[in-house]
Design a protein around this motif. Structure first.
Motif, PDB file in Angstrom:
ATOM      1  N   ASP A  22     -45.914  49.117 -17.284  1.00  0.00           N
ATOM      2  CA  ASP A  22     -46.183  47.678 -17.309  1.00  0.00           C
ATOM      3  C   ASP A  22     -44.912  46.889 -17.614  1.00  0.00           C
ATOM      4  O   ASP A  22     -44.667  45.838 -17.019  1.00  0.00           O
ATOM      5  CB  ASP A  22     -47.268  47.348 -18.329  1.00  0.00           C
ATOM      6  N   GLU A  23     -44.103  47.392 -18.534  1.00  0.00           N
ATOM      7  CA  GLU A  23     -42.850  46.703 -18.844  1.00  0.00           C
ATOM      8  C   GLU A  23     -41.911  46.713 -17.646  1.00  0.00           C
ATOM      9  O   GLU A  23     -41.205  45.729 -17.394  1.00  0.00           O
ATOM     10  CB  GLU A  23     -42.188  47.335 -20.064  1.00  0.00           C
ATOM     11  N   ALA A  24     -41.910  47.798 -16.895  1.00  0.00           N
ATOM     12  CA  ALA A  24     -41.082  47.866 -15.683  1.00  0.00           C
ATOM     13  C   ALA A  24     -41.568  46.851 -14.647  1.00  0.00           C
ATOM     14  O   ALA A  24     -40.756  46.193 -13.984  1.00  0.00           O
ATOM     15  CB  ALA A  24     -41.105  49.273 -15.104  1.00  0.00           C
ATOM     16  N   LEU A  25     -42.875  46.710 -14.515  1.00  0.00           N
ATOM     17  CA  LEU A  25     -43.419  45.709 -13.579  1.00  0.00           C
ATOM     18  C   LEU A  25     -43.014  44.298 -13.984  1.00  0.00           C
ATOM     19  O   LEU A  25     -42.627  43.483 -13.143  1.00  0.00           O
ATOM     20  CB  LEU A  25     -44.942  45.804 -13.520  1.00  0.00           C
ATOM     21  N   TYR A  29     -40.745  41.703 -11.860  1.00  0.00           N
ATOM     22  CA  TYR A  29     -41.217  40.351 -11.548  1.00  0.00           C
ATOM     23  C   TYR A  29     -40.186  39.306 -11.990  1.00  0.00           C
ATOM     24  O   TYR A  29     -39.911  38.352 -11.255  1.00  0.00           O
ATOM     25  CB  TYR A  29     -42.561  40.090 -12.219  1.00  0.00           C
ATOM     26  N   SER A  30     -39.614  39.498 -13.181  1.00  0.00           N
ATOM     27  CA  SER A  30     -38.636  38.528 -13.674  1.00  0.00           C
ATOM     28  C   SER A  30     -37.362  38.529 -12.826  1.00  0.00           C
ATOM     29  O   SER A  30     -36.640  37.543 -12.785  1.00  0.00           O
ATOM     30  CB  SER A  30     -38.302  38.788 -15.140  1.00  0.00           C
ATOM     31  N   GLU A  31     -37.081  39.640 -12.155  1.00  0.00           N
ATOM     32  CA  GLU A  31     -35.930  39.729 -11.250  1.00  0.00           C
ATOM     33  C   GLU A  31     -36.300  39.323  -9.823  1.00  0.00           C
ATOM     34  O   GLU A  31     -35.512  39.544  -8.900  1.00  0.00           O
ATOM     35  CB  GLU A  31     -35.381  41.152 -11.271  1.00  0.00           C
ATOM     36  N   LYS A  32     -37.509  38.799  -9.676  1.00  0.00           N
ATOM     37  CA  LYS A  32     -38.020  38.343  -8.373  1.00  0.00           C
ATOM     38  C   LYS A  32     -38.123  39.465  -7.341  1.00  0.00           C
ATOM     39  O   LYS A  32     -37.975  39.259  -6.140  1.00  0.00           O
ATOM     40  CB  LYS A  32     -37.197  37.184  -7.846  1.00  0.00           C
ATOM     41  N   GLU A  33     -38.400  40.679  -7.822  1.00  0.00           N
ATOM     42  CA  GLU A  33     -38.580  41.834  -6.949  1.00  0.00           C
ATOM     43  C   GLU A  33     -40.047  42.052  -6.586  1.00  0.00           C
ATOM     44  O   GLU A  33     -40.352  42.877  -5.733  1.00  0.00           O
ATOM     45  CB  GLU A  33     -38.028  43.096  -7.613  1.00  0.00           C
ATOM     46  N   LEU A  34     -40.944  41.359  -7.264  1.00  0.00           N
ATOM     47  CA  LEU A  34     -42.380  41.421  -6.963  1.00  0.00           C
ATOM     48  C   LEU A  34     -42.842  40.037  -6.524  1.00  0.00           C
ATOM     49  O   LEU A  34     -42.431  39.032  -7.105  1.00  0.00           O
ATOM     50  CB  LEU A  34     -43.188  41.846  -8.195  1.00  0.00           C
ATOM     51  N   GLU A  36     -45.801  38.627  -6.821  1.00  0.00           N
ATOM     52  CA  GLU A  36     -46.747  37.950  -7.703  1.00  0.00           C
ATOM     53  C   GLU A  36     -46.701  38.562  -9.098  1.00  0.00           C
ATOM     54  O   GLU A  36     -46.291  39.701  -9.279  1.00  0.00           O
ATOM     55  CB  GLU A  36     -48.169  38.036  -7.160  1.00  0.00           C
ATOM     56  N   LYS A  37     -47.117  37.770 -10.071  1.00  0.00           N
ATOM     57  CA  LYS A  37     -47.071  38.218 -11.459  1.00  0.00           C
ATOM     58  C   LYS A  37     -48.063  39.364 -11.678  1.00  0.00           C
ATOM     59  O   LYS A  37     -49.229  39.268 -11.321  1.00  0.00           O
ATOM     60  CB  LYS A  37     -47.411  37.067 -12.387  1.00  0.00           C
TER      61      LYS A  37
END
Length: 72
Positions: A22-25, A29-34, A36-37
């Motif tokens: 979960d921390e990796a996700l 997300y914070s690096e804009k690699e995903l 959606e949140k």
């Protein structure tokens, strides 16, 4: 009910993997690699891990929101 050292280590490992994933996700997300949140289970890992720990290999689990720990 008491658990032996092996079972306790299995539980801890599953809890740790759930949190780390979960921390990796969140990091992705914070690096804009995903796109959606992610819906994480941070702080609630024990719910899915504990609820599924005693299941047999032929039991079924239906995924739902924040139950990622059930699959580790």
């Amino acid at each position: 009910m008491s658990l032996d050292r092996t079972a306790l280590m299995q539980l801890y490992t599953k809890l740790y993997l759930t949190r780390a994933f979960d921390e990796a996700l969140v990091s992705l997300y914070s690096e804009k690699e995903l796109p959606e949140k992610p819906m994480t289970s941070i702080g609630q890992e024990a719910v899915s891990v504990g609820a599924t720990f005693c299941l047999r290999k032929d039991d079924f689990v239906l995924p739902a929101l924040r139950t990622r720990g059930a699959f580790f």
